[in-house]
Write a protein that holds these residues in place. Structure first.
Motif, PDB file in Angstrom:
ATOM      1  N   THR A   1       5.086  10.048  -3.356  1.00 53.85           N
ATOM      2  CA  THR A   1       4.273  11.477  -3.048  1.00 53.85           C
ATOM      3  C   THR A   1       4.152  11.971  -1.683  1.00 53.85           C
ATOM      4  O   THR A   1       3.853  13.240  -1.483  1.00 53.85           O
ATOM      5  N   GLY A   2       4.675  11.191  -0.838  1.00 54.85           N
ATOM      6  CA  GLY A   2       4.929  11.768   0.536  1.00 54.85           C
ATOM      7  C   GLY A   2       3.452  11.797   1.062  1.00 54.85           C
ATOM      8  O   GLY A   2       3.538  12.522   2.233  1.00 54.85           O
ATOM      9  N   SER A   3       2.533  10.866   0.604  1.00 61.23           N
ATOM     10  CA  SER A   3       1.223  11.029   1.488  1.00 61.23           C
ATOM     11  C   SER A   3       0.882   9.619   1.846  1.00 61.23           C
ATOM     12  O   SER A   3       1.464   8.631   1.261  1.00 61.23           O
ATOM     13  N   SER A   4       0.163   9.534   3.146  1.00 60.19           N
ATOM     14  CA  SER A   4      -0.179   8.117   3.500  1.00 60.19           C
ATOM     15  C   SER A   4      -1.539   7.898   2.623  1.00 60.19           C
ATOM     16  O   SER A   4      -2.264   8.786   1.945  1.00 60.19           O
TER      17      SER A   4
ATOM     18  N   ARG B   1      -7.632  -0.889  -5.744  1.00 59.22           N
ATOM     19  CA  ARG B   1      -6.768  -0.886  -7.009  1.00 59.22           C
ATOM     20  C   ARG B   1      -5.479   0.015  -6.530  1.00 59.22           C
ATOM     21  O   ARG B   1      -4.197  -0.637  -6.708  1.00 59.22           O
ATOM     22  N   LEU B   2      -5.504   1.029  -5.804  1.00 63.28           N
ATOM     23  CA  LEU B   2      -4.622   2.171  -5.400  1.00 63.28           C
ATOM     24  C   LEU B   2      -3.673   1.306  -4.429  1.00 63.28           C
ATOM     25  O   LEU B   2      -2.431   1.310  -4.370  1.00 63.28           O
ATOM     26  N   MET B   3      -4.300   0.692  -3.425  1.00 60.84           N
ATOM     27  CA  MET B   3      -3.807  -0.112  -2.442  1.00 60.84           C
ATOM     28  C   MET B   3      -2.899  -1.134  -3.065  1.00 60.84           C
ATOM     29  O   MET B   3      -1.643  -1.598  -2.377  1.00 60.84           O
ATOM     30  N   ARG B   4      -3.328  -1.742  -4.059  1.00 60.98           N
ATOM     31  CA  ARG B   4      -2.510  -3.127  -4.681  1.00 60.98           C
ATOM     32  C   ARG B   4      -1.643  -2.618  -5.570  1.00 60.98           C
ATOM     33  O   ARG B   4      -0.906  -3.453  -5.974  1.00 60.98           O
ATOM     34  N   LEU B   5      -1.531  -1.284  -6.184  1.00 65.54           N
ATOM     35  CA  LEU B   5      -0.594  -0.833  -7.147  1.00 65.54           C
ATOM     36  C   LEU B   5       0.696  -0.977  -6.266  1.00 65.54           C
ATOM     37  O   LEU B   5       1.192  -0.542  -5.370  1.00 65.54           O
ATOM     38  N   GLU B   6       1.598  -1.539  -7.208  1.00 67.27           N
ATOM     39  CA  GLU B   6       2.944  -1.629  -6.956  1.00 67.27           C
ATOM     40  C   GLU B   6       4.161  -0.800  -7.419  1.00 67.27           C
ATOM     41  O   GLU B   6       4.899  -0.528  -6.783  1.00 67.27           O
ATOM     42  N   LYS B   7       3.679  -0.056  -8.583  1.00 75.16           N
ATOM     43  CA  LYS B   7       4.700   0.870  -8.861  1.00 75.16           C
ATOM     44  C   LYS B   7       4.362   1.884  -8.360  1.00 75.16           C
ATOM     45  O   LYS B   7       3.239   2.560  -8.212  1.00 75.16           O
ATOM     46  N   PRO B   8       5.321   2.883  -7.855  1.00 75.68           N
ATOM     47  CA  PRO B   8       5.314   4.033  -7.064  1.00 75.68           C
ATOM     48  C   PRO B   8       4.590   5.155  -7.907  1.00 75.68           C
ATOM     49  O   PRO B   8       4.856   5.471  -9.133  1.00 75.68           O
ATOM     50  N   LEU B   9       3.988   5.805  -7.318  1.00 72.43           N
ATOM     51  CA  LEU B   9       3.348   7.168  -8.129  1.00 72.43           C
ATOM     52  C   LEU B   9       4.302   8.218  -7.751  1.00 72.43           C
ATOM     53  O   LEU B   9       4.578   8.480  -6.416  1.00 72.43           O
ATOM     54  N   GLN B  10       4.590   9.217  -8.594  1.00 76.18           N
ATOM     55  CA  GLN B  10       5.738  10.239  -8.400  1.00 76.18           C
ATOM     56  C   GLN B  10       5.418  11.538  -7.728  1.00 76.18           C
ATOM     57  O   GLN B  10       6.088  12.174  -7.425  1.00 76.18           O
ATOM     58  N   SER B  11       3.847  11.947  -7.978  1.00 71.80           N
ATOM     59  CA  SER B  11       3.553  12.819  -7.221  1.00 71.80           C
ATOM     60  C   SER B  11       2.371  12.850  -7.148  1.00 71.80           C
ATOM     61  O   SER B  11       1.296  12.046  -7.311  1.00 71.80           O
ATOM     62  N   GLN B  12       1.511  14.082  -6.403  1.00 78.78           N
ATOM     63  CA  GLN B  12      -0.022  14.136  -5.900  1.00 78.78           C
ATOM     64  C   GLN B  12      -0.655  14.469  -7.105  1.00 78.78           C
ATOM     65  O   GLN B  12      -1.734  13.894  -7.502  1.00 78.78           O
TER      66      GLN B  12
ATOM     67  N   MET C   1       0.991  -1.318  -0.059  1.00 73.90           N
ATOM     68  CA  MET C   1      -0.078   0.096  -0.020  1.00 73.90           C
ATOM     69  C   MET C   1       0.801   1.336   0.004  1.00 73.90           C
ATOM     70  O   MET C   1       0.613   2.215  -0.904  1.00 73.90           O
ATOM     71  N   GLU C   2       1.822   1.306   0.958  1.00 71.79           N
ATOM     72  CA  GLU C   2       2.420   2.482   1.027  1.00 71.79           C
ATOM     73  C   GLU C   2       3.501   2.536   0.024  1.00 71.79           C
ATOM     74  O   GLU C   2       3.924   3.736  -0.497  1.00 71.79           O
ATOM     75  N   SER C   3       4.078   1.642  -0.758  1.00 73.95           N
ATOM     76  CA  SER C   3       4.932   1.718  -1.899  1.00 73.95           C
ATOM     77  C   SER C   3       4.495   2.545  -2.997  1.00 73.95           C
ATOM     78  O   SER C   3       5.267   3.135  -3.515  1.00 73.95           O
ATOM     79  N   ALA C   4       2.921   2.540  -3.353  1.00 77.61           N
ATOM     80  CA  ALA C   4       2.616   3.110  -4.385  1.00 77.61           C
ATOM     81  C   ALA C   4       2.592   4.761  -4.138  1.00 77.61           C
ATOM     82  O   ALA C   4       2.944   5.435  -4.970  1.00 77.61           O
ATOM     83  N   LEU C   5       2.483   4.975  -2.807  1.00 76.59           N
ATOM     84  CA  LEU C   5       2.357   6.483  -2.483  1.00 76.59           C
ATOM     85  C   LEU C   5       3.617   6.643  -1.975  1.00 76.59           C
ATOM     86  O   LEU C   5       3.653   8.228  -1.636  1.00 76.59           O
TER      87      LEU C   5
ATOM     88  N   ARG D   1      -4.346   7.228   3.779  1.00 77.12           N
ATOM     89  CA  ARG D   1      -5.468   7.641   4.475  1.00 77.12           C
ATOM     90  C   ARG D   1      -5.609   9.229   4.203  1.00 77.12           C
ATOM     91  O   ARG D   1      -6.490   9.649   3.692  1.00 77.12           O
ATOM     92  N   ASP D   2      -4.349   9.945   3.702  1.00 77.39           N
ATOM     93  CA  ASP D   2      -4.255  11.296   3.333  1.00 77.39           C
ATOM     94  C   ASP D   2      -5.134  11.309   1.979  1.00 77.39           C
ATOM     95  O   ASP D   2      -5.787  12.103   1.616  1.00 77.39           O
ATOM     96  N   VAL D   3      -4.633  10.424   1.055  1.00 75.49           N
ATOM     97  CA  VAL D   3      -4.976  10.429  -0.274  1.00 75.49           C
ATOM     98  C   VAL D   3      -6.479   9.926  -0.391  1.00 75.49           C
ATOM     99  O   VAL D   3      -7.435  10.838  -0.952  1.00 75.49           O
ATOM    100  N   TYR D   4      -6.864   9.068   0.432  1.00 77.69           N
ATOM    101  CA  TYR D   4      -8.226   8.570   0.382  1.00 77.69           C
ATOM    102  C   TYR D   4      -9.279   9.817   1.017  1.00 77.69           C
ATOM    103  O   TYR D   4     -10.169  10.091   0.126  1.00 77.69           O
ATOM    104  N   GLN D   5      -8.775  10.452   1.840  1.00 78.90           N
ATOM    105  CA  GLN D   5      -9.473  11.755   2.423  1.00 78.90           C
ATOM    106  C   GLN D   5      -9.782  12.738   1.622  1.00 78.90           C
ATOM    107  O   GLN D   5     -10.632  13.588   1.218  1.00 78.90           O
ATOM    108  N   THR D   6      -8.510  12.936   0.700  1.00 75.98           N
ATOM    109  CA  THR D   6      -8.462  14.044  -0.139  1.00 75.98           C
ATOM    110  C   THR D   6      -9.177  13.953  -1.560  1.00 75.98           C
ATOM    111  O   THR D   6      -9.879  14.755  -1.915  1.00 75.98           O
TER     112      THR D   6
END
Length: 163
Positions: A8-11, A47-58, A1-5, A13-18
């Motif tokens: 971006t420097g976001s958890s 799908r975001l939680m399962r995403l393995e490749k990292p997202l580069q920015s918000q 979960m955290e690897s994809a995000l 939970r932050d992405v979900y709430q935003t």
């Protein structure tokens, strides 16, 4: 979960709430149903939680969510279309006595493209634009199908049908 995000420097939970309100609104524009829209939003975040490749920015994360929720909704609509009953299977389900069996029989005898247009417009209450989007046609072609279906119904029933 955290690897994809992580980039971006976001958890999560932050992405979900935003982005949950945005994802839900996009899903609702496709599906026009609160429950289905909630399911699509949930599937998108899974799908975001399962995403393995990292997202580069918000911005990349937001763009990924927009594209993904659109794809999830299209998949749901495709599955819904494949599992729906045909009009012939629903013959007995007409609940409006004013329509009568004669009209329903005439509708069922129309070619499929006209039958579907009439059913979606008059029985399900879809607008021409919604039908066009659902059936991947232009609004003009849907208007034409409705017009031709009405003409055929007038010929078969020998009476005037209001538009």
């Amino acid at each position: 979960m955290e690897s994809a995000l992580q980039r971006t420097g976001s958890s999560f939970r932050d992405v979900y709430q935003t982005y949950l309100p945005m994802v839900y609104r996009i899903a609702f524009t496709y599906l026009k149903n609160p429950q289905d829209s909630e399911d699509a939003a949930q599937e998108t975040f899974l799908r975001l939680m399962r995403l393995e490749k990292p997202l580069q920015s918000q911005e990349h994360c937001k763009a990924w969510l927009i594209v993904t929720v659109g794809n999830v909704c299209k998949d749901l609509l495709r599955r819904r279309r494949q599992t729906e009953l045909s009009l012939e299977d629903c013959r007995e389900l007409s609940t409006e006595p004013a329509l009568g069996n004669e009209l329903m029989q005439a509708i069922l005898e129309l070619p499929d493209k006209y039958k579907t247009a009439v059913y979606l417009y008059y029985y399900e209450g879809y607008s021409v634009k919604e039908m066009a989007k659902l059936l991947r046609q232009t609004p003009e072609s849907m208007k034409s199908r409705l017009r031709r279906a009405r003409e055929q119904l007038k010929q078969r029933l020998g009476e005037s049908l209001d538009e």
